[in-house]
Design an enzyme around this catalytic site. Sequence first.
Site, mmCIF file in Angstrom:
data_model
loop_
_atom_site.group_PDB
_atom_site.id
_atom_site.type_symbol
_atom_site.label_atom_id
_atom_site.label_comp_id
_atom_site.label_asym_id
_atom_site.label_seq_id
_atom_site.Cartn_x
_atom_site.Cartn_y
_atom_site.Cartn_z
ATOM 1 N N TYR A 6 0.836 -1.187 0.000
ATOM 2 C CA TYR A 6 0.000 0.000 0.000
ATOM 3 C C TYR A 6 0.880 1.250 0.000
ATOM 4 O O TYR A 6 2.065 1.204 0.321
ATOM 5 C CB TYR A 6 -0.919 -0.002 1.225
ATOM 6 C CG TYR A 6 -0.196 -0.166 2.543
ATOM 7 C CD1 TYR A 6 0.391 0.924 3.174
ATOM 8 C CD2 TYR A 6 -0.088 -1.418 3.144
ATOM 9 C CE1 TYR A 6 1.061 0.766 4.374
ATOM 10 C CE2 TYR A 6 0.579 -1.580 4.347
ATOM 11 C CZ TYR A 6 1.145 -0.482 4.960
ATOM 12 O OH TYR A 6 1.814 -0.630 6.147
ATOM 13 N N TRP A 31 4.953 4.840 -1.901
ATOM 14 C CA TRP A 31 5.956 5.872 -1.655
ATOM 15 C C TRP A 31 7.363 5.442 -2.072
ATOM 16 O O TRP A 31 8.315 6.192 -1.872
ATOM 17 C CB TRP A 31 5.985 6.210 -0.166
ATOM 18 C CG TRP A 31 4.900 7.141 0.261
ATOM 19 C CD1 TRP A 31 3.673 6.812 0.731
ATOM 20 C CD2 TRP A 31 4.956 8.580 0.266
ATOM 21 N NE1 TRP A 31 2.957 7.946 1.043
ATOM 22 C CE2 TRP A 31 3.721 9.041 0.762
ATOM 23 C CE3 TRP A 31 5.931 9.509 -0.097
ATOM 24 C CZ2 TRP A 31 3.435 10.400 0.908
ATOM 25 C CZ3 TRP A 31 5.650 10.852 0.049
ATOM 26 C CH2 TRP A 31 4.417 11.285 0.545
#
Length: 890
Positions: free
Chosen positions: A152, A155
């Site tokens: 998830y 980044w």
Amino acid sequence: MSLNQPTRRAFLQGGAAVFGTASMMGSTALAALDPNSFKDRIFHATHYGPFEAVVRDGKLVGVNNIMEIDARPTEMLSHGVMDRTYDKSRINYPMVRKSYLEGWETGETKPELRGKEEYVKVDWDTAWSLTAKALLDTAANHGNEAIFSSSYGGWSNAGTFRPNVLQGRLINLIGGCTNTSGDWSAGASQVSLPHIIGDMEVYSAQSAWETIRDETDVFVLVGCDPIKNNRIEYRVADHGMYAHWEEIRDAGVKFVSINPQRTASDEMLNADWVKIVPNTDVALFCAMAYHVVEQGLEDQAYMDKYTVGADKWIAYLKGETDDTPKTPEWAAGITGIEADKIREMAELFAKSNTEIAGAWSLQRAQHGEMTHWAIINFAALTGKIGKPGCGVGFSWHYGNGGMPASGKSNPAGMSQGRNFVKGVCPASRITEMLENPGKEVFYNGNTHTYPDVKLVFNAGNNFMSHQQDTNRLIRALERVETVVSVDVWWTAATRWADIVLPAASTLEQDDISSGGTYSNDKIYAMKKVIEPVGESLPDYEIFEGLADKLGLWTQFTENEDKMYHIKLAYEKSSAAQHTPFEEFWEKGYARQDVPEAARKWTRHSEFYNDPEGAPLHTASGKIEMFCEDFAKLEIDDMPGMPMWMEKHEYLGNAKEGQLHVVSPHPWFRLHSQMDQSEKLRALYKVQGREPVRINTEDAASRGIEDGDLVELYNDRGTVIAGAVVSDGIMPGVVSLYEGAWPSLDSKGRCNSGLVNFLTSTQPSSGLAQATTANTTLCSMRKCEDPEGPNMAYEKPAIIEDMEIAEIDEDKLGLDRLEALTEALYADMTPGEKIYFERCTVCHAPREVTHFTQQQWKGITPSMFPRAGLEEDEETLVMDYLMMNASDAPK
């Protein structure tokens, strides 16, 4: 595997696409070059800023910032990027944990040895073969829901072709997997705020900075530190707001900071610092609201026109519902702020043009949904929201909030495709899911059942450092048969993996990105600077190779190389309308103009100016100071209005000697990224450990001096950190940055200082199930027996010369997939295709059925512009969302 399917090998042997790497990768940047310098300088862009990489003899030797597009580069760019590129923590070749490699046929893989056992160097074919087999074994034996993606956030790098996106595309080609829902950044508010104010807010553009400079009297920072957090970006940082913050300050705007510790923003903006007990902001705003009502300072006309439920909240403030008036004296005993100060702030904020900036960190707490809501209710009570220079904003600290938005389209990458698994795991509940297969969990208005996870696939994400109560997670992972991790460095997520696939850093592959999460005023070329280190591969090639092993190469690549897809991504941006791709790629960036009107935009102004013509996307169309959507769910810890509720652990119920731990984002890192940079560590680590900020009184009472090693401990774990003794933090509170790389000593202590060995898996509430990382108590003592240096940045034990038999492909069973893959996406609608291609690569939910129609209506106003959708595309996507939302008619 079909014999007539094109393969990666045949494609490479036949030559790359006509528009490919040979024609573009050798170009150099044109910006900011010293005309007397040699020309081996190549444009690239990262979370830390755009730059020119200086290359000699194929090696990165320097990083030059480009003043015209990033005037204030940070040490992470000037030191960290180069430092980590060649760091000893690089994963140089594919690895498999020894017992897993020895037992892949028998199943005797000894998962209890993860994190303890040595790794074996293997070739790519072996790594791909074992990964493919594990995926298919799991899908065939347990169903696709038993495959769990921990990737998830996205980044890992600033590019459009992030590894989590590529992973999603590949795994969805085999039927999908269980994904997380929500995220770590703002998991509580992203669920609650669409019902309250019609938008996620936490990921939405802020009022243009000129409106703050010209119209605001008082700017309130509630846990908010834009000077620190805007050092990095989800895409490419350009630090554009820094000069404007100074202009706002110099224009005479008064800053007030409500925070347990004094911040960099407080220093730069000359803010008045008001100390507050962590997790008690709701009590403060309730008490200020009580005083506003007592003094007749509320704006009743505003509430009548723009809100619903104000009477119920005011009744709660007066104590009519629980016999406890929320007076300043009541709040003083909870917050640690004197009652007179609460009255003073209440009157100042009510009588002034006041903008309130609430940080995401406020809602990473038990009952975190209440905090931003209480701020909204106070602002609505005093008639602020939607007026120039006034209102609320929950993203001033992120994405250079305040920069005017271009409204232009960004590059759009490859579709992730449809995930046929509809199950959900809230992002902060991974440990609970692994421990409790079959358990029902209520999330965002719906009941879900946890899957029995057998395989965890992790790409470009350090979930081992993110999840709370790390010791508990390590134990829970023993239930999992296989953990696969795609990463560049030996992070925590790779040290507890079975199969490790070494990715090239962004400097070693081509990609494309944009600048400014909200401004969207630049498109950046992320050009390959150097060849991949060791045997690492670009993310695209890793998943391309795995797709080839699975017989899905054509479906994954569409018979094209990555550069072809990069060009297509650029063509979907607004910049392509005025700058040809070749010109953009040569220069390194293309600008996107910002309309003049955007410089005067005020958040929620459309609603304020025309509440009937431009209603909010809430059930009532107004600000919901009391929300029937929540009240009817009858969740004990999620009432229908913002109320003070005691936390399961905070200073109000702490045992003698316990301290409250807050864990803000680091100054010299992006979460865990850059922790391996020796030059950066030299700037802030204490005896090689994470620094912990300690109040002078708390340190003295424990015999701790600045620079000592200390132990922070509770029933969940112990960490060793380095003391930074300061009067800039209130007594009873310690501050330990999140994101440190872990290293366990012989006593089970984290010898590096990862705060999540202390944090609790307590959910925010039964609604959002979000993280409560900032609701944590610990004890502290001076560390008398540290064990040697911190080993977090050393490679694990590796066997490089183990004799490995070639894997018999017949034993892999790779032909099990062929019948499935041809029919998976035949019925995808145009709106569905656009959604998965353009809207699921940032903070938007990846699974449509996880959100209601009303929530989607609240999310899309900020999602559609970031995705760069045209009006007809918006209609197609909205139709798809409305037909498939959790409450859509079946």
